[in-house]
Design an enzyme around this catalytic site. Sequence first.
Site: not given
Length: 302
Positions: A130, A133-134
């Site tokens: 992701c 996300c990261d």
Amino acid sequence: MYDLIIIGGGVAGMTAAIYAARSGLNTLIIEKAGFGGQVALTAKIENYPSYKEIEGFQLAADIKAQVDALSVESRSANVTGLTKSGDIFTVATDADSYEAKAVIIANGIRRKELGIPGEDKLRGRGVSWCAVCDGGFFRGKKTAVIGAGNSALGDAIYLSNLCEEVYLIFRQDAPVAAERYLRQLEDIDNIRLMPHHIPVAIKGDFTVSALTVKNLDTGEESDLAVSGVFEAFGMTPDNDIYGDLVELDEKGYLLTDSEMRTGTPGLFAAGDTRHKSLRQIVTACADGAQAADSARKYLRQK
């Protein structure tokens, strides 16, 4: 005892919850990770009606807020089993078990994994599925994205705004993504295309320090000094636990009719988890609405 349990809190599951609640069904929705599914992991969405452009996490949050406003009960848990005795379904999770008169499976699909040395060891320590996300953890660093499709190019473009350099690694001659991604790619200087390459190992003691890639033309292997490896080369269903109640196709997707009914009365499926030709947000919404309406009709006949 619930009227309806929905397994999965992606767009299909949440849409089903909205329609079920508005039909007066006592509904529980179970999600193992974050509500929104793949939509919440998507940087930008440009093909959902009424929005010229919207961040994926925002669209997911908006739908979840609508679900919450209807007082739909939700649980965060991983579903481990589904059985039926008589007319009652039991949904087992790693936290508890729940019973319902009808069930909608809307568990979506998950990103494929490489299965190469270092992947499991460094999962969450530089190996990610992701970028949204990261990606922030790799600001100013070098990263690699594995894949050639829409997801991979979307991740690479997103990371290019954060990272010093992004390697896009794929075995094909060229990316096979939508034209809008290809046009954006032409204007970005810090994405390095690496066609005819495959990843063979991820290196690092405590965090990722390098990705070993193999040149398919020469057979030569080399190390790329990267801090992050983002995998975005395909999706796969995760439906083995439902095989006793639902017929699966050769790829593991759930088989339903046009009204989202499976071969088991009272059991329905919606969204990316089922066999279908088009997997988009709008089709997931349609599936969820249809599944909830079919569940309503089924319960009315009981």
